[in-house]
Design an enzyme around this catalytic site. Structure first.
Site, mmCIF file in Angstrom:
data_model
loop_
_atom_site.group_PDB
_atom_site.id
_atom_site.type_symbol
_atom_site.label_atom_id
_atom_site.label_comp_id
_atom_site.label_asym_id
_atom_site.label_seq_id
_atom_site.Cartn_x
_atom_site.Cartn_y
_atom_site.Cartn_z
ATOM 1 N N CYS A 331 -10.593 3.925 -51.085
ATOM 2 C CA CYS A 331 -12.010 3.946 -51.462
ATOM 3 C C CYS A 331 -12.328 3.386 -52.845
ATOM 4 C CB CYS A 331 -12.600 5.341 -51.276
ATOM 5 S SG CYS A 331 -11.507 6.701 -51.601
ATOM 6 N N ARG A 360 1.716 7.915 -50.562
ATOM 7 C CA ARG A 360 1.523 9.264 -51.104
ATOM 8 C C ARG A 360 2.882 9.946 -51.194
ATOM 9 N NH1 ARG A 360 -3.796 11.160 -47.530
ATOM 10 N NH2 ARG A 360 -5.091 9.358 -48.100
ATOM 11 N N GLN A 378 -3.914 3.151 -43.285
ATOM 12 C CA GLN A 378 -5.101 3.968 -43.025
ATOM 13 C C GLN A 378 -6.217 3.064 -42.522
ATOM 14 O OE1 GLN A 378 -6.828 6.087 -46.467
ATOM 15 N NE2 GLN A 378 -6.660 7.936 -45.246
ATOM 16 N N ASP A 380 -9.308 2.679 -42.631
ATOM 17 C CA ASP A 380 -10.446 3.145 -43.413
ATOM 18 C C ASP A 380 -11.693 2.332 -43.132
ATOM 19 O OD1 ASP A 380 -10.903 5.186 -45.217
ATOM 20 O OD2 ASP A 380 -9.403 4.456 -46.621
ATOM 21 N N HIS A 382 -15.752 2.192 -45.225
ATOM 22 C CA HIS A 382 -16.715 2.786 -46.141
ATOM 23 C C HIS A 382 -18.071 2.166 -45.852
ATOM 24 C CE1 HIS A 382 -12.780 3.200 -48.213
ATOM 25 N NE2 HIS A 382 -13.215 4.442 -48.258
ATOM 26 N N LYS A 461 -18.044 17.226 -44.357
ATOM 27 C CA LYS A 461 -17.344 16.299 -43.472
ATOM 28 C C LYS A 461 -17.356 16.800 -42.039
ATOM 29 C CE LYS A 461 -12.769 18.331 -44.291
ATOM 30 N NZ LYS A 461 -11.338 18.070 -44.444
ATOM 31 N N HIS A 507 -17.116 7.883 -45.974
ATOM 32 C CA HIS A 507 -15.705 7.558 -45.776
ATOM 33 C C HIS A 507 -15.385 7.949 -44.333
ATOM 34 C CE1 HIS A 507 -14.888 7.858 -50.264
ATOM 35 N NE2 HIS A 507 -15.966 8.604 -50.148
#
Length: 634
Positions: A331, A360, A378, A380, A382, A461, A507
């Site tokens: 992000c 990570r 990921q 992802d 946005h 979320k 997100h």
């Protein structure tokens, strides 16, 4: 005093226990009750209601009821262990999904073979139907009590509690344990339990502390439910993605890179199929794709908040003397792309997708196949939008997630998580964001459960928990509404009024981690992928060298239609080739002999049905092409 029960109001002239309230409603409910909720707080049935309150009686049909049940089973385990091994020291004994564990410090180590002896002692405690009674003590008295019992880990826990915290204990027979509770009213309420395994666990999860013995167990309301659970576990073993991934040549896990999976050729085919599908649906839905760098400097991560809140999980380095980090999330990079150009309200929404490789740091003991790794892709996206666009954008994301999960044959349930205590931002922003999520789910007529206080620190979320073919649940998709990151990065757009405004950000992920999703798919399908997902869709097995040329023609015809086919040209008997291909769990095998060569046909074997007879080559190619294009499974 007014007690409200799901809209029904009852008046009491004097304080009353939750057990009495359950009995007033009905004898059946009183027998089934294991705990209660008073104004949302989970309490024992002995809890006294002494003022107006909302009360809910909890049974084993409720998730919280099973947690209370299993928590009490953990205490029975601790009592049994102390009875057999009086010199052991107790640490903690929480519930986990489908069970419980207790961490214990033994003078002499125990083994798996000792569990049956402990189970026998547990059953005696259950048969004794001991009342489980709660009491509280001041801090100093609590420390004295646990010191008297030589429970040094309990003393440490008490000392770490905040000043003024209520310190509660539970007593059953001659056994007393420090615990917040709540618990069953008596040990006899436990009807089905089983100790499953032992493992090592550092005290408080810190490898610098002593290694304790963790005893795992499970407990269910009924014996047949427990039997079904263990049947599921046996099936799960057969579907273990680490085993199947190795056998099917999909991925490898190596000591040279712990937590960093290696994808093999067939695994890359599967991964790329998922990525191609992802790109197809996101292009259709108006997303643009970007790619942000893997390494970015410290100032970016300070602006985003990750340097302060997530540094222990980040891999850091220095470049030209400057602190940098390998990205754990995509992000912040997406925010930089948004800020590269000025935006008008007419430009929004901007839907920006990224298949970002993130890293990570996970502790080595938490790594597991593709499910828990140190680097993953990921999926992802946005979305930058206006306040009035929130509901429609969320609905659009939900539709994508529903389409994807339905295609793979997953059922799912939805949870809405609201503002946590350590959140950032104004009450107004949180109320607006939460209301928008609710509105989107309501307009889609999508049932959901509310998880109070379980949202991200920057916004509420929606989480999607999918259920696989043997009943296990996996949290994959998520939609997070964020007012904070645009503020931290000072992102702007020019509104219709000519003034600068902050966009609102979503997100969201669908697969979550592509690597983890592959692991889930392997276990969901037991390695038997649908035609469109299979790395090899058709295996061609010539009976002898005489039919080798025709076998190659068949392979070429399939590949000309974009299908994935291989020919087994080894000088082996056809029965051996068939058995080998069956172990690969392929959708189709084609047996090619003299007859097939002469007639231009193929003898078809299907994974589930076996030999289904011969058909013209063109018809077979068309059949598989249709199944591939329509993403169907037989």
């Amino acid at each position: 005093m007014i007690v409200t029960l799901k809209g029904d109001k009852r008046e009491y002239a004097a304080p009353v226990t939750c057990r009495q309230i359950a009995a007033d409603i009905g004898e059946g409910l009183a027998r089934a009750a294991v705990a209660a909720k008073v104004d949302g707080k989970l309490v024992d049935l002995a809890y006294v209601v002494d003022k107006d309150a909302e009360v809910e009686i909890v049974t084993l049909k409720d998730k919280e009821g099973l947690q209370v049940y299993r928590h009490t089973a953990a205490h029975v385990l601790a009592q049994a262990v102390k009875s057999i091994y009086p010199t052991c020291k107790l640490a903690i004994g929480p519930t986990i999904e489908n069970g419980f564990y207790y961490d214990i410090d033994f003078k002499t180590p125990i083994s798996q073979e000792d569990l049956s002896k402990i189970e026998t002692e547990m059953q005696k405690i259950i048969d004794s139907n001991l009342p489980v009674e709660r009491f509280t003590l001041p801090r100093e008295d609590a420390i004295k009590l646990m010191t008297k019992y030589s429970e040094k880990y309990k003393v440490e826990l008490i000392k770490d509690l905040p000043e003024g915290e209520e310190i509660s204990f539970y007593k059953q027979g001659g056994f007393t344990d420090l615990c917040r509770g709540p618990h069953l009213p008596s040990t006899g309420k436990i009807k089905a339990f089983k100790l499953t395994s032992i493992a090592g666990a550092y005290w408080r999860g810190n490898e610098k502390n002593k290694m304790l013995t963790r005893i795992y167990g499970t407990a269910f309301a009924k014996k047949d439910e427990m039997k079904a659970y263990f049947t599921m576990l046996e099936e799960a073993k057969k579907r273990d993605h680490t085993k199947l991934g190795r056998e099917l040549g999909l991925f490898a896990l190596m000591n040279e890179g712990k937590g960093f999976p290696f994808f093999l050729p067939k695994g890359m085919v599967l991964k790329n199929i998922l990525i191609d599908y992802w790109r197809q649906i996101h292009t259709r839905e108006g997303y643009v794709e970007v790619q942000t760098p893997i390494i970015l400097n410290r100032s970016l991560w300070e602006t985003s908040g990750h340097w302060d809140h997530y540094k222990d999980n980040m891999y850091t380095t220095k470049i030209d003397g400057e602190d940098c980090a390998i990205k754990p999330m995509n992000c912040p990079g997406g925010m930089l792309i948004y800020k590269m150009a000025p935006h008008s309200y007419k430009d929004l929404p901007i839907r920006m997708g990224e298949l970002g490789l993130v890293h990570r740091h996970e502790k080595s003991g938490q790594l597991h196949g593709l499910m828990r790794v140190r680097c993953f892709t990921q999926d992802d996206a946005h979305i930058f939008m206006l306040p009035e666009q929130i509901t429609d954008e969320i609905k659009g994301v939900v539709r994508i997630i529903n389409e994807v999960y339905t295609l793979f044959g997953f059922k799912y349930h939805v949870e809405l998580s609201t503002r946590p205590e350590d959140s950032m931002g104004s009450d107004e922003d949180w109320e607006t964001a939460t209301a928008a999520l609710r509105e989107a789910l309501d307009e889609l007529h999508l049932p959901y459960v509310v998880n109070e206080g379980d949202g991200a620190f920057y916004g509420p979320k929606i989480d999607f928990h999918l259920t696989d073919s043997i009943g296990r649940t996996w949290q994959c998709g998520t939609i997070q509404l964020d007012f904070q990151l645009p503020q931290r990065f000072e992102a702007e757009y020019t509104g219709e009024d000519g003034q600068k405004h902050r966009p609102i950000m979503i997100h969201r992920v669908v697969f979550g981690s592509i690597e983890r999703f592959i692991g889930i798919l392997i276990e969901h399908y037991a390695g038997k992928f649908p035609v469109w997902l299979s790395p090899v869709q058709v295996k061609i097995l010539p009976v002898s060298d005489k039919s080798a040329d025709y076998a190659k023609e068949v392979e070429a015809a399939l590949k000309a239609q974009g299908l994935r086919a291989e020919t087994d040209m080894r000088n082996e008997k056809i029965g051996y080739k068939i058995r080998e291909a069956q172990l690969e769990k392929l959708p189709y095998m084609l047996i090619i002999g003299d007859k097939e060569k002469e007639e231009g046909t193929v003898a078809v074997r299907m994974r589930e049905k076996g030999d289904v007879g011969a058909m013209p080559l063109a018809d077979f190619v068309a059949k598989v092409k249709k199944e591939n294009d329509e993403k169907t499974a037989f």
